[in-house]
Enzyme design. Sequence first.
Site, mmCIF file in Angstrom:
data_model
loop_
_atom_site.group_PDB
_atom_site.id
_atom_site.type_symbol
_atom_site.label_atom_id
_atom_site.label_comp_id
_atom_site.label_asym_id
_atom_site.label_seq_id
_atom_site.Cartn_x
_atom_site.Cartn_y
_atom_site.Cartn_z
ATOM 1 C CB CYS A 156 7.272 -5.299 8.689
ATOM 2 S SG CYS A 156 8.467 -4.361 9.665
ATOM 3 C CB CYS A 198 6.233 -2.418 15.975
ATOM 4 S SG CYS A 198 7.846 -1.748 15.508
ATOM 5 C CB SER A 240 9.981 4.223 14.482
ATOM 6 O OG SER A 240 9.508 4.588 13.206
ATOM 7 C CG LEU A 241 12.484 7.080 20.807
ATOM 8 C CD1 LEU A 241 13.771 6.279 20.707
ATOM 9 C CD2 LEU A 241 12.765 8.504 21.279
ATOM 10 C CB CYS A 266 3.064 -1.827 13.610
ATOM 11 S SG CYS A 266 3.188 -1.237 11.915
ATOM 12 C CD GLU A 312 -1.361 -0.126 3.652
ATOM 13 O OE1 GLU A 312 -1.329 0.746 4.541
ATOM 14 O OE2 GLU A 312 -2.197 -1.042 3.621
ATOM 15 C CB CYS A 328 3.556 7.411 3.086
ATOM 16 S SG CYS A 328 4.261 6.205 4.236
ATOM 17 C CB CYS A 367 1.481 2.151 8.437
ATOM 18 S SG CYS A 367 2.746 1.531 7.323
ATOM 19 N N GLY A 377 7.285 -2.104 6.060
ATOM 20 C CA GLY A 377 8.661 -2.582 5.993
ATOM 21 C C GLY A 377 9.649 -1.634 6.644
#
Length: 565
Positions: free
Chosen positions: A134, A138, A241-242, A141, A114, A127, A363, A186
């Site tokens: 992935c 996470c 990405s923290l 996600c 996507e 984006c 996402c 990803g």
Amino acid sequence: MSEVTTQAKPERRKRQKLEDMEGYKPSIYGLTRDELIDWAMEHGEKKFRATQIWDWLYKKRVQSFEEMTNISKDFITTLKDNFCVNPLKQRIVQESKDGTVKYLFELPDGMLIETVLMRQHYGLSVCVTTQVGCNIGCTFCASGLIKKQRDLTAGEIVAQIMLVQKYFDDRGDGERVSHVVVMGIGEPFDNYDNVLRFLRTINNDNGLAIGARHITVSTSGLAPKIKEFANEGVQVNLAVSLHAPNNDLRSSIMRINRSFPLEKLFEAIGYYIQTTNRRVTFEYIMLNEVNDHPENAQELADLTKKIRKLSYINLIPYNPVSEHDQYSRSTKERVAAFYDVLKKNGVNCVVRQEHGTDIDAACGQLRSNTMKRDRQKAVAEASVNQKVSKMFQLTTWVDKNGELTPKGRKLSQVLVCSYLLCLVLLCWTPQYGLVEGVETPGIQHFGRVVVLLTPFNSLTNFNQLDSLKEIVFVLGQNVANIFLLSPLILGLLALYPRFRSWKKVLVATLAMSLTIEIGQVILDLLIDANRVFEIDDLWTNTLGGLVALGAYRLLVKLIQTYFNE
């Protein structure tokens, strides 16, 4: 000593590589401008030919090689033999009320990715996705719901930009993609080489010419790649990405922190800032009562204190994912309190503006939901196919002895009753002038009653038939009468074993035929139905019953032979 033998484990079926697919051709978008020049010269063309092709691809944005009118036919053939233009197929487009557009694209191997276009005050920002699935893991996600299948090629990443731009070119409003964020499905730095080629292609001044400062690459924290990226000399922006201010919390929601804890991550970030003198953006997703406490905000301020002048924190409202129902969006009050703590500590931060909240916004969510629907559809189709397949299996209806199963009995009962109803409608309803110009010889009239009492009338009075039409009609009637009761008798034989003798079939069929004929006489007396009592119908119907018995016995033998074999 006894020998110990181990049984080899069956090999897992490997997914076919993209380049091994029959008919696969890479996208020409995968070549940087310098690579395209080298390729053209290797194939006997001069440098300017490559610049012409580049111009057709990125300025005129053609969708096929045939549209390149200043390229020779021979070289177009060479291009087509080696490349395709855009390898993606558009599956779904969702457009939000705020102008956000989400695209679901299908890759050459059928996998889905996507891409999202967001309308910002500074322009159109796209984006892009860099991997199918992935592996970062996470826990909040949607992208990680499906493990990494493969990396996207540089051409497949560029193609996303080209299809989004085509979407707006077709509208004719003159809008142009001005910004790119590499934050889709990803981990970009896990597909480092292809991402770098993509960046150089879209940044090229002779092509899309998207400025480096308008491009942002986001990583979940692959520390070695951050250092490598610092040495590339590209001027694009870096985002990290923290999502948590300490190792315990970050490791619980981001598996990558176990490999690259905050100490290693911030060492790499420090190296990046020192080498490039460029600002780093920290992405921080707000998870209700997980990482949004005021003390978390203070920890975050302390963590970024040394690089405060060259860092920026982006607080992101969470888009809930049904598969991760342990998380929910932080309330506006908690986000505001978190933001206030950061501001009081002098942290440069902002709450990200939301886009596409009325569509599959998170996402990976559109892809995940579409794949879920595709799986449900496939399961439903497989279930239907299985039922259809089972329906055509002999064992569903009969056993090895040729007797009906419970399902077979139910079906036979329905068919027998249905055929019996058809017989009633066929034999005991009025008929008028079915075939004009045809008169059966030997018919006698007694008032309303019409009879044909001559045995074997079709043979006895055959010479009275004057036309081919009459011959066909009379002979057709006899054949139809032979098989009139056969389906009914066949069904009764299957249902009732005691009925399976020549004598019983003979008597039953004759009785049925006589009942039909007498019923037709009564119908004539009552309403002048123009039905005919035919003596020949008695023997033809009865013969049909005996034929049905013979057919049934043959069928049973065939079934038994089938099961024995």
